[in-house]
Design a protein around this motif. Structure first.
Motif, PDB file in Angstrom:
ATOM      1  N   SER A   1       0.857  -1.107  -0.123  1.00 55.60           N
ATOM      2  CA  SER A   1      -0.154   0.355  -0.167  1.00 55.60           C
ATOM      3  C   SER A   1       0.748   1.587   0.205  1.00 55.60           C
ATOM      4  CB  SER A   1      -0.589  -0.067   1.161  1.00 55.60           C
ATOM      5  OG  SER A   1      -0.141  -0.112   2.347  1.00 55.60           O
TER       6      SER A   1
ATOM      7  N   ALA B   1       7.157   0.363  -1.621  1.00 56.91           N
ATOM      8  CA  ALA B   1       6.468  -0.469  -1.301  1.00 56.91           C
ATOM      9  C   ALA B   1       6.779  -1.998  -2.372  1.00 56.91           C
ATOM     10  CB  ALA B   1       4.745   0.231  -2.582  1.00 56.91           C
TER      11      ALA B   1
ATOM     12  N   SER C   1      -2.364   0.226  -2.991  1.00 52.31           N
ATOM     13  CA  SER C   1      -2.157   1.674  -2.779  1.00 52.31           C
ATOM     14  C   SER C   1      -2.896   3.379  -3.247  1.00 52.31           C
ATOM     15  CB  SER C   1      -0.747   1.916  -3.911  1.00 52.31           C
ATOM     16  OG  SER C   1       0.494   0.864  -3.089  1.00 52.31           O
TER      17      SER C   1
END
Ligand code: ADP
Ligand code: MG
Length: 323
Positions: free
Chosen positions: A147, A208, A227
């Motif tokens: 995320s 990430a 994300s």
């Protein structure tokens, strides 16, 4: 004739090793581990390999021992966790010493290489099924999550992608590889090397990350949804082995973009961190390649080296959707 191997002889002979770090390993109702340091979190993940689903009947037991642990270590690598301990739940159609010896050899060789120890599990008769749960430690707040990607980030991938799918296609009869190509690609499918050192080196650098198990674009899709961002990927920038580069273009793209079983890391980092990414890659002795960028606009745009937009026909593997 010697008596058949019983459940508890089997556990004692093949799966019991002196523990170095755990306070108590195999043999009681639970294993006991020291708690992580106060500023650390426990990372935990399970992955199962099922005969006929993840591996073909007759697969080399040594390679299966390696792969069963490798795919789990890859999940620890993806969050940047340091491997600590694992458990093994195993179903076997029979207690075959030859198979068990090979499996334990492959399993413990990789466990030793990554300093992770087997502390318990379960053993039952049944269709062959290998389920490992790994446990690692990561400093609080430093785990690399799906995320964390932000618009403007570079998109990176480690190693090369597509060789495992190229090998699988040969084994399924989709195409035929020459002997040299078989030699270079079969190990990529059978003995993936989890990118643990790279995951650790990227902790303070990447935004990430995830590991590629179902296909580069399919796994990237998970990261983009988590994300709430989009991405542009240059298909021609995706790193390929020499073996894959010599394949026809459409096959190469299929293997690289939708292949799966790569166990490479896909990660994002701001462009200001390019030197830091290179330093992390050097520290981990793992090559990395920039293949695209994260966009604010949702969705995935696939282009080639000339900037031409390509159709994204590269769905990844889904156990309940892929035939
Ligand atoms: P329980 O009855 O408490 O479930 P078991 O009789 O199944 O325990 O297992 C005995 C011990 O052997 C336990 O410590 C368990 O964690 C361990 N064990 C069982 N199977 C495995 C395996 N495949 N690998 C490692 N440890 C195992
Ligand atoms: Mg049991």
């Amino acid at each position: 004739m010697t008596a058949p191997l019983g459940e508890f002889d089997l556990i004692a002979r093949y799966f019991t090793r002196p523990v170095r770090r755990a306070a108590l390993g195999v043999g009681d109702d639970c294993a006991l581990l020291a708690a992580p340091a106060a500023n650390e979190q426990i990372a935990i993940s399970s992955d199962m390999l099922v005969e006929g689903r993840h591996f073909l009947p007759g697969a080399d037991p040594d390679a299966l021992g390696h792969k069963a642990l490798a795919v789990n270590l890859s999940d620890l690598a993806a969050v940047g966790a340091r491997p600590h301990a694992f458990t093994l739940a195993i179903a076997l159609p029979e207690a075959d010493p030859r198979w068990l010896e090979g499996f334990a050899r492959g399993l413990f060789a990789l466990a030793e290489a990554h300093d992770i120890e087997l502390v318990g599990g379960d053993t039952t008769r049944g269709p062959r099924n290998l389920c490992i749960t790994v446990l690692g430690f990561v400093p609080r707040g430093l785990a690399l999550l799906r995320s964390g990607a932000r618009p403007g980030d570079d998109l990176w991938v480690s190693g090369t992608v597509g060789d495992a799918r190229l090998a699988l296609g040969h084994r399924l009869g989709e195409w035929t590889l020459d002997a040299q190509t078989q030699d270079s690609t079969f190990p990529r499918m059978d003995r993936p090397e989890p990118r643990v050192a790279l995951g650790l080196a990227l902790r303070n650098v990447a935004q990430a990350a995830l590991d590629i198990s179902d296909g580069l674009l399919a796994d990237l899709g998970h990261l983009l949804r988590a994300s709430k961002v989009g991405a542009t990927v240059d298909a021609d920038a995706c790193p390929a082995s020499a073996a894959l580069r010599s394949q026809p273009l459409q096959r190469r793209r299929l293997c690289q973009l939708a292949g799966g079983d790569d166990y490479e890391l896909l990660f994002t980092a701001p462009p200001t961190e390019r030197n830091a990414v290179a330093a992390a890659a050097a520290q981990a002795a793992t090559p990395v390649t920039r293949i695209g960028r994260i966009d604010a606009e949702p969705g995935l745009r696939l282009i080639d080296a000339s900037g031409q937009v390509l159709d994204n026909v590269y769905a990844g593997f889904d156990h309940f959707r892929t035939p």
